[in-house]
Design an enzyme around this catalytic site. Sequence first.
Site, PDB file in Angstrom:
ATOM      1  N   GLU A  26       0.831  -1.207   0.000  1.00 33.29           N
ATOM      2  CA  GLU A  26       0.000   0.000   0.000  1.00 33.29           C
ATOM      3  C   GLU A  26       0.866   1.258   0.000  1.00 33.29           C
ATOM      4  O   GLU A  26       2.088   1.190   0.216  1.00 33.29           O
ATOM      5  CB  GLU A  26      -0.923   0.005   1.221  1.00 33.29           C
ATOM      6  CG  GLU A  26      -0.184   0.095   2.556  1.00 33.29           C
ATOM      7  CD  GLU A  26      -1.038   0.695   3.677  1.00 33.29           C
ATOM      8  OE1 GLU A  26      -1.545   1.823   3.515  1.00 33.29           O
ATOM      9  OE2 GLU A  26      -1.168   0.026   4.717  1.00 33.29           O
ATOM     10  N   LYS A  87      -5.820  10.414   0.656  1.00 33.01           N
ATOM     11  CA  LYS A  87      -5.862   9.096   1.306  1.00 33.01           C
ATOM     12  C   LYS A  87      -7.089   8.372   0.754  1.00 33.01           C
ATOM     13  O   LYS A  87      -8.219   8.761   1.045  1.00 33.01           O
ATOM     14  CB  LYS A  87      -5.953   9.283   2.832  1.00 33.01           C
ATOM     15  CG  LYS A  87      -6.105   7.994   3.617  1.00 33.01           C
ATOM     16  CD  LYS A  87      -6.150   8.281   5.113  1.00 33.01           C
ATOM     17  CE  LYS A  87      -6.683   7.078   5.872  1.00 33.01           C
ATOM     18  NZ  LYS A  87      -6.901   7.358   7.302  1.00 33.01           N
ATOM     19  N   VAL A 107      -5.400   0.192   3.001  1.00 33.19           N
ATOM     20  CA  VAL A 107      -5.560  -1.259   2.887  1.00 33.19           C
ATOM     21  C   VAL A 107      -6.750  -1.586   1.983  1.00 33.19           C
ATOM     22  O   VAL A 107      -6.646  -2.407   1.065  1.00 33.19           O
ATOM     23  CB  VAL A 107      -5.722  -1.899   4.287  1.00 33.19           C
ATOM     24  CG1 VAL A 107      -6.190  -3.345   4.179  1.00 33.19           C
ATOM     25  CG2 VAL A 107      -4.407  -1.818   5.054  1.00 33.19           C
ATOM     26  N   ASP A 139     -16.813   5.206  14.159  1.00 27.03           N
ATOM     27  CA  ASP A 139     -15.590   5.170  13.352  1.00 27.03           C
ATOM     28  C   ASP A 139     -15.079   3.736  13.245  1.00 27.03           C
ATOM     29  O   ASP A 139     -14.378   3.235  14.129  1.00 27.03           O
ATOM     30  CB  ASP A 139     -14.521   6.092  13.960  1.00 27.03           C
ATOM     31  CG  ASP A 139     -13.322   6.264  13.039  1.00 27.03           C
ATOM     32  OD1 ASP A 139     -13.221   5.507  12.044  1.00 27.03           O
ATOM     33  OD2 ASP A 139     -12.494   7.145  13.311  1.00 27.03           O
ATOM     34  N   ALA A 142     -13.133   1.245   6.816  1.00 24.74           N
ATOM     35  CA  ALA A 142     -13.627   0.525   5.637  1.00 24.74           C
ATOM     36  C   ALA A 142     -12.740  -0.679   5.308  1.00 24.74           C
ATOM     37  O   ALA A 142     -13.152  -1.556   4.547  1.00 24.74           O
ATOM     38  CB  ALA A 142     -13.702   1.468   4.440  1.00 24.74           C
ATOM     39  N   ASP A 143     -11.537  -0.741   5.889  1.00 24.75           N
ATOM     40  CA  ASP A 143     -10.667  -1.902   5.664  1.00 24.75           C
ATOM     41  C   ASP A 143     -11.377  -3.204   6.060  1.00 24.75           C
ATOM     42  O   ASP A 143     -11.179  -4.252   5.435  1.00 24.75           O
ATOM     43  CB  ASP A 143      -9.379  -1.804   6.507  1.00 24.75           C
ATOM     44  CG  ASP A 143      -8.446  -0.694   6.047  1.00 24.75           C
ATOM     45  OD1 ASP A 143      -8.680  -0.095   4.985  1.00 24.75           O
ATOM     46  OD2 ASP A 143      -7.475  -0.431   6.786  1.00 24.75           O
ATOM     47  N   LYS A 160      -3.511  -2.092  15.934  1.00 21.85           N
ATOM     48  CA  LYS A 160      -2.855  -1.222  16.918  1.00 21.85           C
ATOM     49  C   LYS A 160      -3.745  -0.993  18.126  1.00 21.85           C
ATOM     50  O   LYS A 160      -4.957  -0.940  17.992  1.00 21.85           O
ATOM     51  CB  LYS A 160      -2.560   0.133  16.277  1.00 21.85           C
ATOM     52  CG  LYS A 160      -1.406   0.109  15.332  1.00 21.85           C
ATOM     53  CD  LYS A 160      -1.253   1.438  14.640  1.00 21.85           C
ATOM     54  CE  LYS A 160      -2.410   1.741  13.745  1.00 21.85           C
ATOM     55  NZ  LYS A 160      -2.567   0.873  12.599  1.00 21.85           N
TER      56      LYS A 160
HETATM   57  N1  PSU Z   1      -1.980   1.716  10.413  1.00 20.97           N
HETATM   58  C1  PSU Z   1      -0.650   1.993  10.399  1.00 20.97           C
HETATM   59  N2  PSU Z   1      -0.139   2.736   9.417  1.00 20.97           N
HETATM   60  C2  PSU Z   1      -0.929   3.192   8.407  1.00 20.97           C
HETATM   61  C3  PSU Z   1      -2.319   2.876   8.404  1.00 20.97           C
HETATM   62  C4  PSU Z   1      -2.797   2.129   9.424  1.00 20.97           C
HETATM   63  O1  PSU Z   1       0.051   1.609  11.304  1.00 20.97           O
HETATM   64  O2  PSU Z   1      -0.394   3.866   7.522  1.00 20.97           O
HETATM   65  C5  PSU Z   1      -3.174   3.313   7.257  1.00 20.97           C
HETATM   66  C6  PSU Z   1      -3.489   2.123   6.329  1.00 20.97           C
HETATM   67  O3  PSU Z   1      -3.449   2.583   4.985  1.00 20.97           O
HETATM   68  C7  PSU Z   1      -4.918   1.768   6.698  1.00 20.97           C
HETATM   69  C8  PSU Z   1      -5.476   3.124   7.026  1.00 20.97           C
HETATM   70  O4  PSU Z   1      -5.630   1.144   5.650  1.00 20.97           O
HETATM   71  O5  PSU Z   1      -4.423   3.768   7.730  1.00 20.97           O
HETATM   72  C9  PSU Z   1      -6.720   3.061   7.858  1.00 20.97           C
HETATM   73  O6  PSU Z   1      -7.259   4.331   7.940  1.00 20.97           O
HETATM   74  P1  PSU Z   1      -8.700   4.531   8.602  1.00 20.97           P
HETATM   75  O7  PSU Z   1      -8.500   4.181  10.035  1.00 20.97           O
HETATM   76  O8  PSU Z   1      -9.000   5.983   8.370  1.00 20.97           O
HETATM   77  O9  PSU Z   1      -9.635   3.626   7.870  1.00 20.97           O
HETATM   78 MN    MN Z   2     -12.054   5.958  10.235  1.00 19.17          MN
END
Ligand code: PSU
Ligand code: MN
Length: 308
Positions: A26, A87, A107, A139, A142-143, A160
């Site tokens: 990614e 993003k 992702v 929140d 979408a992954d 995490k």
């Molecule tokens: N976790 C990490 N580093 C990252 C991300 C997540 O440790 O760079 C990124 C990945 O691209 C993941 C995205 O798909 O954050 C998720 O974002 P959101 O929580 O806004 O869906």
């Molecule tokens: Mn989010």
Amino acid sequence: MTNAPLSLLPEVSRALAAGLPVVALESTIITHGMPYPQNVEMAQTVEQDIRDAGAIPATIAVMRGKICVGLSPDQLQSLAQTPNARKLSRADMAACLVTLDTGATTVAATMIAAHLAGIDVFATGGIGGVHRGAETSFDISADLHELAQTAVTVVAAGAKAILDIPKTLEVLETLGVPVIAYGQSEFPAFWARSSGLTAPLRFDTSFEIAAAHLMRARLGLKGGQLVANPIPSAAEIPLPQIMPMIEQALAEAEAQGISAKSVTPFLLGRIFALTEGRSLAANIALVRNNARLGAEIAAEIAKARSKT
Ligand code: PSU
Ligand code: MN
């Protein structure tokens, strides 16, 4: 074949045509997950790790109206220095393509692109998940839904602890996503090897992970697998050490009203500062470890396909 605006690097299309192992990577981790220049160094190192393990890397991003599958060294450099790259998740891909903006794939978006290109395996650091307080903020990354509908095996280091890990596992279970801990029973927590939670599934070999990926296809099951690969011991930051920094970063995000797409990049940036860079070193070590496992799984899938 697909009619999608894909632009495959020649090396990647040759490998796919020959049935050789390819691992997708990614780009949000490059633009929104790490500071420059460590981001581009990490991206180059991880690509080399995949080559050393016998597969071809394909870093994915949207540039000039194309989904680029495999970036040239110049494209990688330029992306790493595009501070306003978008993003991209599932919702944003089409809009970014038509506006000709530069977009980094999360992702979810990377899974979509990999699947369109015919790539089975994707390695990254951490997936998005259910954020703490999701019962009021709603929140949920979408992954998780992407894992439920796109047939790519994703290797990550678990979730995490900035997320609500139990809720993340519950949602993955509801969505029918296989969550496979690699080499241990516990679901790993990104910077830490243990989360205190048992993963629903465990495999100790890349052969079995590859076999399960292929079996899902035979069963006609939509969606991918999440492989949770624990960070190497030497690089880990145990939960009791990282937790106070996570709590502080979360409190700051709340106080500053950070929301939606900004939440994850904000938290990663603050934890980087609060750990004085230790979180970044750990992040790089775990991505490299995932890239190596991804290459092994891709090689096993390629081997199994060549026998049929
Ligand atoms: N976790 C990490 N580093 C990252 C991300 C997540 O440790 O760079 C990124 C990945 O691209 C993941 C995205 O798909 O954050 C998720 O974002 P959101 O929580 O806004 O869906
Ligand atoms: Mn989010």
